[in-house]
Design a protein around this motif. Structure first.
Motif, mmCIF file in Angstrom:
data_model
loop_
_atom_site.group_PDB
_atom_site.id
_atom_site.type_symbol
_atom_site.label_atom_id
_atom_site.label_comp_id
_atom_site.label_asym_id
_atom_site.label_seq_id
_atom_site.Cartn_x
_atom_site.Cartn_y
_atom_site.Cartn_z
ATOM 1 N N VAL A 92 0.982 -1.130 0.074
ATOM 2 C CA VAL A 92 0.174 0.077 -0.173
ATOM 3 C C VAL A 92 0.716 1.294 -0.027
ATOM 4 O O VAL A 92 0.750 2.319 -0.670
ATOM 5 C CB VAL A 92 -1.123 -0.004 1.076
ATOM 6 N N VAL A 93 1.935 1.073 0.669
ATOM 7 C CA VAL A 93 2.875 2.289 0.784
ATOM 8 C C VAL A 93 3.653 2.600 -0.718
ATOM 9 O O VAL A 93 3.644 3.862 -0.929
ATOM 10 C CB VAL A 93 3.978 2.085 1.910
ATOM 11 N N LYS A 94 3.902 1.456 -1.466
ATOM 12 C CA LYS A 94 4.611 1.639 -2.514
ATOM 13 C C LYS A 94 3.299 2.138 -3.363
ATOM 14 O O LYS A 94 3.776 3.081 -4.142
ATOM 15 C CB LYS A 94 4.952 0.405 -2.989
ATOM 16 N N ALA A 95 2.114 1.909 -3.469
ATOM 17 C CA ALA A 95 1.083 2.365 -4.070
ATOM 18 C C ALA A 95 0.820 3.869 -3.992
ATOM 19 O O ALA A 95 0.800 4.784 -5.099
ATOM 20 C CB ALA A 95 -0.176 1.430 -3.995
ATOM 21 N N ALA A 96 0.959 4.218 -2.681
ATOM 22 C CA ALA A 96 0.576 5.442 -2.477
ATOM 23 C C ALA A 96 1.682 6.458 -3.043
ATOM 24 O O ALA A 96 1.494 7.594 -3.478
ATOM 25 C CB ALA A 96 0.536 5.744 -0.932
ATOM 26 N N GLU A 97 2.875 6.030 -2.667
ATOM 27 C CA GLU A 97 4.072 6.925 -3.402
ATOM 28 C C GLU A 97 4.095 7.043 -4.672
ATOM 29 O O GLU A 97 4.191 8.028 -5.294
ATOM 30 C CB GLU A 97 5.200 6.198 -2.938
ATOM 31 N N GLU A 98 3.703 5.884 -5.606
ATOM 32 C CA GLU A 98 3.562 5.908 -7.071
ATOM 33 C C GLU A 98 2.430 6.632 -7.517
ATOM 34 O O GLU A 98 2.550 7.385 -8.533
ATOM 35 C CB GLU A 98 3.649 4.540 -7.477
ATOM 36 N N MET A 99 1.510 7.112 -6.629
ATOM 37 C CA MET A 99 0.307 7.870 -6.866
ATOM 38 C C MET A 99 0.802 9.466 -6.604
ATOM 39 O O MET A 99 -0.058 10.096 -6.426
ATOM 40 C CB MET A 99 -0.730 7.481 -6.175
ATOM 41 N N ILE A 103 -4.298 14.519 1.110
ATOM 42 C CA ILE A 103 -4.347 13.005 1.608
ATOM 43 C C ILE A 103 -2.993 12.596 2.083
ATOM 44 O O ILE A 103 -2.094 12.679 1.033
ATOM 45 C CB ILE A 103 -4.889 12.497 0.458
ATOM 46 N N VAL A 104 -2.927 11.961 3.211
ATOM 47 C CA VAL A 104 -1.587 11.652 3.570
ATOM 48 C C VAL A 104 -1.848 10.338 4.222
ATOM 49 O O VAL A 104 -2.803 9.696 4.810
ATOM 50 C CB VAL A 104 -0.841 12.427 4.708
ATOM 51 N N VAL A 105 -0.998 9.240 3.855
ATOM 52 C CA VAL A 105 -1.053 7.958 4.300
ATOM 53 C C VAL A 105 -0.106 7.914 5.601
ATOM 54 O O VAL A 105 0.922 8.234 5.470
ATOM 55 C CB VAL A 105 -0.462 7.077 3.221
ATOM 56 N N VAL A 106 -0.787 7.425 6.750
ATOM 57 C CA VAL A 106 -0.002 7.277 7.912
ATOM 58 C C VAL A 106 0.170 5.697 7.972
ATOM 59 O O VAL A 106 -0.843 5.036 8.436
ATOM 60 C CB VAL A 106 -0.485 7.861 8.901
ATOM 61 N N ASP A 107 1.301 5.232 8.049
ATOM 62 C CA ASP A 107 1.584 3.692 8.274
ATOM 63 C C ASP A 107 1.955 3.569 9.351
ATOM 64 O O ASP A 107 2.717 3.984 10.175
ATOM 65 C CB ASP A 107 2.842 3.469 7.240
ATOM 66 N N GLY A 108 1.489 2.339 9.958
ATOM 67 C CA GLY A 108 1.602 1.717 11.285
ATOM 68 C C GLY A 108 0.784 1.875 12.532
ATOM 69 O O GLY A 108 1.148 1.857 13.392
ATOM 70 N N VAL A 109 -0.277 2.356 12.047
ATOM 71 C CA VAL A 109 -1.568 2.498 13.119
ATOM 72 C C VAL A 109 -1.679 1.302 13.964
ATOM 73 O O VAL A 109 -2.133 0.117 13.321
ATOM 74 C CB VAL A 109 -2.676 3.110 12.662
ATOM 75 N N ARG A 110 -1.723 1.061 15.417
ATOM 76 C CA ARG A 110 -1.719 0.019 15.956
ATOM 77 C C ARG A 110 -3.116 0.046 17.111
ATOM 78 O O ARG A 110 -3.193 -1.207 17.609
ATOM 79 C CB ARG A 110 -0.461 -0.205 16.717
ATOM 80 N N SER A 111 -3.447 0.937 17.282
ATOM 81 C CA SER A 111 -4.745 1.195 18.382
ATOM 82 C C SER A 111 -5.751 1.916 18.124
ATOM 83 O O SER A 111 -5.772 2.946 17.276
ATOM 84 C CB SER A 111 -3.842 1.331 19.779
ATOM 85 N N LEU A 112 -6.921 1.624 18.693
ATOM 86 C CA LEU A 112 -8.126 2.419 18.663
ATOM 87 C C LEU A 112 -7.568 4.086 19.192
ATOM 88 O O LEU A 112 -8.328 5.071 18.742
ATOM 89 C CB LEU A 112 -9.336 2.195 19.298
ATOM 90 N N VAL A 113 -7.013 4.094 20.313
ATOM 91 C CA VAL A 113 -6.414 5.340 20.819
ATOM 92 C C VAL A 113 -5.830 6.380 19.893
ATOM 93 O O VAL A 113 -5.923 7.511 19.685
ATOM 94 C CB VAL A 113 -5.423 5.143 22.129
ATOM 95 N N GLU A 114 -4.922 5.676 19.085
ATOM 96 C CA GLU A 114 -4.069 6.277 18.141
ATOM 97 C C GLU A 114 -5.240 6.760 16.891
ATOM 98 O O GLU A 114 -4.982 7.795 16.364
ATOM 99 C CB GLU A 114 -3.318 5.183 17.264
ATOM 100 N N ALA A 116 -2.565 -7.573 -4.786
ATOM 101 C CA ALA A 116 -2.574 -6.644 -3.795
ATOM 102 C C ALA A 116 -2.400 -5.338 -4.081
ATOM 103 O O ALA A 116 -2.925 -4.324 -3.585
ATOM 104 C CB ALA A 116 -1.500 -7.091 -2.483
ATOM 105 N N TYR A 117 -1.138 -5.056 -4.908
ATOM 106 C CA TYR A 117 -0.853 -3.844 -5.411
ATOM 107 C C TYR A 117 -2.215 -3.123 -6.245
ATOM 108 O O TYR A 117 -2.638 -2.169 -6.114
ATOM 109 C CB TYR A 117 0.410 -3.897 -6.601
ATOM 110 N N LYS A 118 -2.761 -3.946 -7.071
ATOM 111 C CA LYS A 118 -3.906 -3.400 -7.902
ATOM 112 C C LYS A 118 -5.040 -2.960 -6.842
ATOM 113 O O LYS A 118 -5.594 -1.856 -7.034
ATOM 114 C CB LYS A 118 -4.348 -4.482 -9.049
ATOM 115 N N GLU A 119 -5.162 -3.916 -5.993
ATOM 116 C CA GLU A 119 -6.314 -3.488 -4.709
ATOM 117 C C GLU A 119 -5.987 -2.244 -4.296
ATOM 118 O O GLU A 119 -6.961 -1.377 -3.884
ATOM 119 C CB GLU A 119 -6.496 -4.846 -4.101
ATOM 120 N N ALA A 120 -4.659 -2.172 -3.916
ATOM 121 C CA ALA A 120 -4.283 -1.136 -2.971
ATOM 122 C C ALA A 120 -4.662 0.381 -3.998
ATOM 123 O O ALA A 120 -5.020 1.324 -3.469
ATOM 124 C CB ALA A 120 -2.828 -0.969 -2.483
ATOM 125 N N LYS A 121 -4.199 0.190 -5.331
ATOM 126 C CA LYS A 121 -4.276 1.393 -6.069
ATOM 127 C C LYS A 121 -5.866 1.735 -6.201
ATOM 128 O O LYS A 121 -6.218 3.015 -6.377
ATOM 129 C CB LYS A 121 -3.476 1.282 -7.258
#
Length: 191
Positions: free
Chosen positions: A17-24, A81-92, A165-170
């Motif tokens: 998903v990170v790769k797809a976001a960066e390429e977009m 729009i910003v992608v935030v990678d690594g969210v791990r909790s509902l508090v976050e 997976a890449y196609k779905e992410a894009k």
């Protein structure tokens, strides 16, 4: 600002998903960067084990929202729009919701698939045994990642090829971008 909160267990395929976001052309901010910098400050070196230890220490010392707050400080202010990678909790998740509109994207793969990927990937700190793998999963789940995955707006099941997976992410990211453009028709937030 729309924050695409990216989550998933280790080895699920978040990097696709990170790769797809960066390429977009979408900016990506990693919560792990906050932990990496603090790990280096505390221990002088960065290893996956020390990063997990530091992540737990930061949450214990400063609260469960600390890493999210530090990540928000790094968000590019001029991006829609910003992608935030690594969210791990509902508090976050709740912390990011105070900073902008959020969309949760989870990447899922079965434990068997993830373990095989991590063995093949063989990065420092990746589990070498099923016991290490299960211990790492338990730690991730203790942060609350399962709840974030369960509440995802979009779920990518990554059991097939990288290309699938890449196609779905894009497709998902394109939909988020399209929805953002459709919702920016000059309406005020008081409408």
């Amino acid at each position: 600002m729309i924050l695409v909160l990216l989550t998933g267990m280790p080895g699920a395929g978040k990097s696709i998903v990170v790769k797809a976001a960066e390429e977009m052309g979408l900016p990506v901010v990693s919560m792990g960067d906050v932990v990496r910098e603090e790990t280096l400050k505390r221990y002088g070196i960065i290893t996956p084990d020390l990063m997990l230890k530091t992540s737990s220490e930061l949450r214990r010392e400063h609260g469960d929202d600390y890493i999210a707050l530090k990540t928000i400080e790094r968000l590019p202010r001029k991006s829609g729009i910003v992608v935030v990678d690594g969210v791990r909790s509902l508090v976050e998740v709740e912390t990011f919701r105070r900073a902008g509109d959020t969309v949760i994207v989870a990447v899922h793969a079965s434990p068997k698939t993830r373990f095989k990927r991590l063995l093949k990937r063989n990065r420092p700190g990746d589990p070498k045994s099923i016991e290490e793998f299960n211990a790492r999963d338990s730690l991730e789940l203790s942060f609350g990642i399962g709840s974030v995955i369960a509440l995802a707006d979009y779920l990518i099941v990554n059991e097939g090829s990288f290309e699938e997976a890449y196609k779905e992410a894009k497709k998902i990211l394109s939909k988020v971008v399209s929805n953002a453009k459709g919702n920016s028709g000059g309406r005020s937030t008081s409408d």
